[in-house]
Design a protein around this motif. Structure first.
Motif, short mmCIF file in Angstrom:
data_model
loop_
_atom_site.label_atom_id
_atom_site.label_comp_id
_atom_site.label_asym_id
_atom_site.label_seq_id
_atom_site.Cartn_x
_atom_site.Cartn_y
_atom_site.Cartn_z
N ASP A 76 0.83 -1.21 0.00
CA ASP A 76 0.00 0.00 0.00
C ASP A 76 0.86 1.26 0.00
O ASP A 76 0.56 2.23 -0.69
N PHE A 77 1.94 1.23 0.77
CA PHE A 77 2.87 2.35 0.81
C PHE A 77 3.44 2.62 -0.59
O PHE A 77 3.45 3.75 -1.07
N LEU A 78 3.90 1.55 -1.25
CA LEU A 78 4.46 1.69 -2.60
C LEU A 78 3.43 2.26 -3.57
O LEU A 78 3.74 3.14 -4.38
N LEU A 79 2.22 1.75 -3.50
CA LEU A 79 1.18 2.19 -4.42
C LEU A 79 0.81 3.66 -4.21
O LEU A 79 0.59 4.40 -5.17
N LYS A 80 0.78 4.10 -2.96
CA LYS A 80 0.52 5.51 -2.68
C LYS A 80 1.62 6.38 -3.27
O LYS A 80 1.35 7.42 -3.88
N LYS A 81 2.84 5.94 -3.09
CA LYS A 81 3.97 6.70 -3.65
C LYS A 81 3.94 6.68 -5.17
O LYS A 81 4.29 7.68 -5.81
N CYS A 82 3.53 5.56 -5.76
CA CYS A 82 3.41 5.48 -7.22
C CYS A 82 2.37 6.46 -7.74
O CYS A 82 2.53 7.04 -8.81
N SER A 83 1.31 6.65 -6.99
CA SER A 83 0.27 7.58 -7.42
C SER A 83 0.71 9.03 -7.31
O SER A 83 0.17 9.90 -7.98
N GLU A 84 1.72 9.30 -6.51
CA GLU A 84 2.21 10.66 -6.31
C GLU A 84 3.32 11.06 -7.27
O GLU A 84 3.54 12.23 -7.53
N SER A 85 4.06 10.05 -7.76
CA SER A 85 5.22 10.36 -8.59
C SER A 85 5.36 9.34 -9.71
O SER A 85 5.54 8.14 -9.46
N LEU A 86 5.29 9.81 -10.94
CA LEU A 86 5.45 8.94 -12.09
C LEU A 86 6.87 8.36 -12.13
O LEU A 86 7.07 7.18 -12.45
N HIS A 87 7.85 9.17 -11.79
CA HIS A 87 9.24 8.72 -11.75
C HIS A 87 9.39 7.56 -10.77
O HIS A 87 10.02 6.54 -11.06
N PHE A 88 8.81 7.70 -9.59
CA PHE A 88 8.84 6.65 -8.57
C PHE A 88 8.16 5.39 -9.10
O PHE A 88 8.65 4.28 -8.91
N ALA A 89 7.03 5.57 -9.77
CA ALA A 89 6.28 4.43 -10.29
C ALA A 89 7.09 3.67 -11.33
O ALA A 89 7.13 2.43 -11.33
N ILE A 90 7.73 4.40 -12.23
CA ILE A 90 8.54 3.75 -13.27
C ILE A 90 9.68 2.96 -12.65
O ILE A 90 9.93 1.81 -13.03
N LYS A 91 10.36 3.55 -11.68
CA LYS A 91 11.46 2.83 -11.02
C LYS A 91 10.95 1.59 -10.29
O LYS A 91 11.59 0.53 -10.33
N THR A 92 9.79 1.71 -9.66
CA THR A 92 9.23 0.57 -8.94
C THR A 92 8.90 -0.57 -9.90
O THR A 92 9.24 -1.73 -9.64
#
Length: 129
Positions: A76-92
């Motif tokens: 859930d933490f990762l998904l929240k961060k993914c929704s806030e930052s596209l850069h973070f989502a791509i790296k994840t």
């Protein structure tokens, strides 16, 4: 006698977690790995981690991604961060997919990793609109 040991262990854990002043991101992630079997501790650590800048969290993203397959709270933490930052989502997504490709995982973990990566993409798309 066992009740005393449990309460002493709990007290020691609380002291270790909260006596130190400002923990760095790496220290928080290290404690996440160490105490990943204690949901309340994980929630507390993730809450503290969430308050950190995304760029700092990205330095430990691979380790956090590994934990996400074990813990719904970390996922859930990762998904929240993914929704806030596209850069973070791509790296994840890259970290999760590289793990799937690099390791010969059983079907269940493989599916879990792929599911988290797909969810991350969806959350990033929703968050960026």
């Amino acid at each position: 006698m066992d009740a005393n040991l449990v309460s002493e262990d709990s007290q020691a854990l609380l002291n270790e977690l909260f006596e130190s002043e400002q923990l760095g991101v790496r220290a928080l992630v290290k404690k996440l790995f160490r105490y990943r079997r204690f949901p309340l501790v994980v929630n507390c650590l993730l809450s503290e981690l969430y308050s950190r800048p995304t760029a700092d969290i990205e330095t430990s993203l691979f380790q956090i991604s590994l934990l996400a397959s074990e813990s719904l709270d970390t996922q859930d933490f990762l998904l929240k961060k993914c929704s806030e930052s596209l850069h973070f989502a791509i790296k994840t997504v890259l970290f999760l997919n590289s793990r799937v490709l690099d390791e010969r995982l059983d079907d269940a973990p493989l599916k879990r990793e792929q599911l988290i990566a797909r969810k991350c993409i969806v959350y990033a798309a929703r968050g960026s609109t």
